[in-house]
Design an enzyme around this catalytic site. Structure first.
Site, PDB file in Angstrom:
ATOM      1  N   ASP A 114      -0.605  -8.294  53.777  1.00 36.23           N
ATOM      2  CA  ASP A 114      -1.197  -7.459  54.830  1.00 36.23           C
ATOM      3  C   ASP A 114      -2.397  -6.651  54.320  1.00 36.23           C
ATOM      4  OD1 ASP A 114       0.944  -6.278  53.339  1.00 36.23           O
ATOM      5  OD2 ASP A 114       0.823  -4.507  54.610  1.00 36.23           O
ATOM      6  N   ASP A 295       6.193  -7.835  35.141  1.00 41.26           N
ATOM      7  CA  ASP A 295       6.310  -9.191  34.591  1.00 41.26           C
ATOM      8  C   ASP A 295       7.022  -9.232  33.241  1.00 41.26           C
ATOM      9  OD1 ASP A 295       5.093 -10.239  36.788  1.00 41.26           O
ATOM     10  OD2 ASP A 295       3.177 -10.678  35.833  1.00 41.26           O
ATOM     11  N   VAL A 317       8.070  -2.554  41.802  1.00 41.96           N
ATOM     12  CA  VAL A 317       6.969  -3.386  42.305  1.00 41.96           C
ATOM     13  C   VAL A 317       7.472  -4.520  43.197  1.00 41.96           C
ATOM     14  CG1 VAL A 317       4.962  -4.768  41.664  1.00 41.96           C
ATOM     15  CG2 VAL A 317       5.574  -2.766  40.297  1.00 41.96           C
ATOM     16  N   ARG A 387       5.349 -22.999  35.028  1.00 41.38           N
ATOM     17  CA  ARG A 387       4.268 -22.430  35.847  1.00 41.38           C
ATOM     18  C   ARG A 387       3.386 -21.490  35.025  1.00 41.38           C
ATOM     19  NH1 ARG A 387       5.974 -18.845  39.929  1.00 41.38           N
ATOM     20  NH2 ARG A 387       3.755 -18.580  39.846  1.00 41.38           N
TER      21      ARG A 387
HETATM   22  C1  UD1 Z   1       0.194 -10.093  40.637  1.00 38.75           C
HETATM   23  C2  UD1 Z   1       0.598 -11.039  39.535  1.00 38.75           C
HETATM   24  C3  UD1 Z   1       2.088 -10.909  39.239  1.00 38.75           C
HETATM   25  C4  UD1 Z   1       2.440  -9.466  38.937  1.00 38.75           C
HETATM   26  C5  UD1 Z   1       1.925  -8.546  40.047  1.00 38.75           C
HETATM   27  C6  UD1 Z   1       2.121  -7.084  39.742  1.00 38.75           C
HETATM   28  C7  UD1 Z   1      -0.899 -12.899  39.784  1.00 38.75           C
HETATM   29  C8  UD1 Z   1      -1.062 -14.328  40.125  1.00 38.75           C
HETATM   30  N1  UD1 Z   1       0.319 -12.401  39.945  1.00 38.75           N
HETATM   31  O1  UD1 Z   1       0.898 -10.492  41.819  1.00 38.75           O
HETATM   32  O2  UD1 Z   1       2.383 -11.722  38.105  1.00 38.75           O
HETATM   33  O3  UD1 Z   1       3.835  -9.339  38.869  1.00 38.75           O
HETATM   34  O4  UD1 Z   1       0.520  -8.769  40.247  1.00 38.75           O
HETATM   35  O5  UD1 Z   1       1.565  -6.764  38.520  1.00 38.75           O
HETATM   36  O6  UD1 Z   1      -1.816 -12.241  39.346  1.00 38.75           O
HETATM   37  N2  UD1 Z   1       2.090  -6.014  48.665  1.00 38.75           N
HETATM   38  C9  UD1 Z   1       2.106  -5.723  49.999  1.00 38.75           C
HETATM   39  N3  UD1 Z   1       1.028  -6.110  50.756  1.00 38.75           N
HETATM   40  C10 UD1 Z   1      -0.040  -6.748  50.225  1.00 38.75           C
HETATM   41  C11 UD1 Z   1      -0.054  -7.031  48.847  1.00 38.75           C
HETATM   42  C12 UD1 Z   1       1.038  -6.652  48.077  1.00 38.75           C
HETATM   43  O7  UD1 Z   1       3.056  -5.165  50.522  1.00 38.75           O
HETATM   44  O8  UD1 Z   1      -0.989  -7.073  50.962  1.00 38.75           O
HETATM   45  C13 UD1 Z   1       3.276  -5.653  47.841  1.00 38.75           C
HETATM   46  C14 UD1 Z   1       4.003  -6.905  47.356  1.00 38.75           C
HETATM   47  O9  UD1 Z   1       4.935  -7.364  48.308  1.00 38.75           O
HETATM   48  C15 UD1 Z   1       4.647  -6.416  46.100  1.00 38.75           C
HETATM   49  C16 UD1 Z   1       3.668  -5.364  45.569  1.00 38.75           C
HETATM   50  O10 UD1 Z   1       2.847  -5.017  46.659  1.00 38.75           O
HETATM   51  O11 UD1 Z   1       5.872  -5.790  46.381  1.00 38.75           O
HETATM   52  C17 UD1 Z   1       2.835  -5.837  44.401  1.00 38.75           C
HETATM   53  O12 UD1 Z   1       2.032  -6.905  44.783  1.00 38.75           O
HETATM   54  P1  UD1 Z   1       0.641  -7.224  44.076  1.00 38.75           P
HETATM   55  O13 UD1 Z   1       0.241  -6.110  43.170  1.00 38.75           O
HETATM   56  O14 UD1 Z   1      -0.317  -7.641  45.137  1.00 38.75           O
HETATM   57  O15 UD1 Z   1       1.006  -8.460  43.162  1.00 38.75           O
HETATM   58  P2  UD1 Z   1       0.449  -9.944  43.243  1.00 38.75           P
HETATM   59  O16 UD1 Z   1      -1.043  -9.930  43.304  1.00 38.75           O
HETATM   60  O17 UD1 Z   1       1.212 -10.695  44.265  1.00 38.75           O
END
Ligand code: UD1
Length: 419
Positions: A114, A295, A317, A387
């Site tokens: 989102d 991670d 997270v 992966r």
């Molecule tokens: C990236 C990493 C992942 C790591 C994470 C946090 C990559 C490919 N993956 O994942 O290995 O664990 O950062 O360091 O780089 N969220 C929302 N809305 C959004 C976006 C995120 O609610 O639009 C929430 C997610 O559901 C989650 C949290 O925010 O609970 C963290 O997400 P985010 O920091 O975006 O991680 P990724 O980019 O998915």
């Protein structure tokens, strides 16, 4: 485990650099690319968009990016790799439209996008989506002030990638500060992007009309390194890692010291971790960088299962990050889940059996548990590990671990019997 090991390029940077390469017509070369399944999936996503990807030299991607890109990705590719959502920003920025199947990837609970979509809408994109696709179109994106309610790594990257070709200035506040974002900013700057605030939580981007192809080496993978240093501390070992900046692992290394290991070295000499006489319990709380990385949380759970005393691990997270607990308990760990806290009582002897990897880091952590478990541990569904870790078994073996990649079917009755 003993010896030294060169760390590979960071998965979480290399994936985004392929997306960034889409922004400029011409030949971009990325080196220090890890040989992992996610990178092959990302190469296929780029190919599908019309890029000629030559990955014939190990560790190198040569991307020939055409003047016009295709703007849609099919479900079978995007579902293989959640990170492929990051092509949304570059496609909308450069081609002014994109239609992506909804992303797949690790099973980590609710993984929303989102914030990515709201940010693009602020920049003028018209965003529509359904249960299995997202579509964005625009004239030219225009700069905007975007404050992220959570420092999302993916949203920061997608919006950065969209903003570099937008008209005017974009300000991303509460931006994520992970080192991989610093690597992405450096890559974009070498393409001619105008970005200020690297490494801070406010990125200011002045859009340019065009970017040029570039040449870049991916930074070292702090999470791969973190996994190997946990292996060293867990097994009473002495391991030196090169090709990674220990500064990027600062908090995790502090925790290892608190647990009793000795940590020394720097980016030039290599990072050395020597186990102490005994592992001690400690508390770990995951947070966006520079906080403790989510991670590395499952690997630390394994470590703490062997530490004297009661540890508390708090996950802030990802809500699905504790999926490993049942498997660790099956091996003999004593861990109770209380909301988003796991209480670990140790040390408890682990004994080998068949367990199942539910995601990438959980899979790696279960292999680490197998290193100290009595007898043989089998980790089913190792494709999750592939992966993000290149030849994980071979590299653990190089340090003295007794680990094999067995392409034999696992005994499913044994898996089903696990509590
Ligand atoms: C990236 C990493 C992942 C790591 C994470 C946090 C990559 C490919 N993956 O994942 O290995 O664990 O950062 O360091 O780089 N969220 C929302 N809305 C959004 C976006 C995120 O609610 O639009 C929430 C997610 O559901 C989650 C949290 O925010 O609970 C963290 O997400 P985010 O920091 O975006 O991680 P990724 O980019 O998915």
């Amino acid at each position: 485990m003993r010896g030294s090991l060169p760390i590979n390029g960071a998965k979480n940077s290399a994936l985004k650099l392929v997306a960034a390469a889409l922004l400029a017509e011409g030949r971009t070369t990325i080196t220090n690319v890890p040989d992992i399944a996610d990178m092959h999936a990302m190469a296929d996503v780029a190919r599908h968009l019309g890029v000629n990807v030559d990955a014939s030299v190990p560790g190198t991607f040569v991307l020939d990016v055409p003047g016009e890109l295709h703007t849609a990705t099919p479900p079978e590719l995007v579902q293989r790799l959640r990170a492929s959502i990051v092509v949304l920003g570059p496609l909308v920025g450069r081609q002014r439209r994109a239609r992506l199947a909804m992303p797949g990837g690790c099973n980590l609970g609710s993984r929303n996008i989102d914030l990515h979509l709201a940010g693009l809408a602020r920049m003028g994109a018209e965003v529509t989506y359904g249960p299995d696709y997202v579509e964005a179109t625009c004239e030219r994106l225009s700069g905007a002030n975007i404050e992220l309610p959570f420092a999302s790594v993916g949203a920061t990257e997608n919006l950065l990638l969209a903003a570099v070709l937008a008209q005017g200035r974009t300000r991303i506040s509460n931006a994520a500060r992970e080192p991989e974002i610093g690597d992405l900013v450096a890559f974009l700057q070498s393409m001619g992007a105008r970005i200020q605030g690297t490494g801070t939580s406010e990125l200011v981007i002045d859009g340019v009309d065009q970017l040029s192809p570039t040449h870049h080496a991916v930074l070292g993978d702090r999470i791969e390194a973190g996994t190997f240093v946990v292996a060293a501390a867990l097994t009473g070992g002495d391991v030196t890692l090169t090709g990674v900046d220990p500064e990027h692992l600062r908090l995790a290394l502090e925790k290892l010291r608190d647990a009793g290991a000795s940590v020394s070295g720097d980016a030039t000499t290599g990072l050395r971790v020597r186990a102490g006489d005994e592992l001690r319990a400690l508390d770990v709380v995951t947070l966006p960088y520079p906080g403790f990385p989510t991670d590395l949380q499952p690997q630390f759970l394994v470590l703490l299962s062997q530490a004297r005393g009661t540890s508390m691990v708090t996950e802030n997270v990802f809500d699905g990050r504790f999926s490993i607990l049942g498997e660790l308990s099956a091996l003999g760990a004593e861990i109770d889940l209380e909301g988003h806290h796991a209480v670990v009582r140790g040390p408890r002897p682990l004994s080998g059996r068949t367990v199942t990897a539910s995601d990438l880091r959980a899979g790696a952590a279960l292999v680490l548990a197998g290193l100290v478990a009595e007898g043989e541990t089998r980790v089913a569904e190792p494709h999750h590990i592939d992966r993000g870790y290149a030849d994980f078994a071979g590299r653990l073996r190089a340090l003295g671990g007794d680990v094999e990649r067995a392409d034999v079917p696992v005994d499913l009755e044994d898996v089903a019997a696990a509590p």
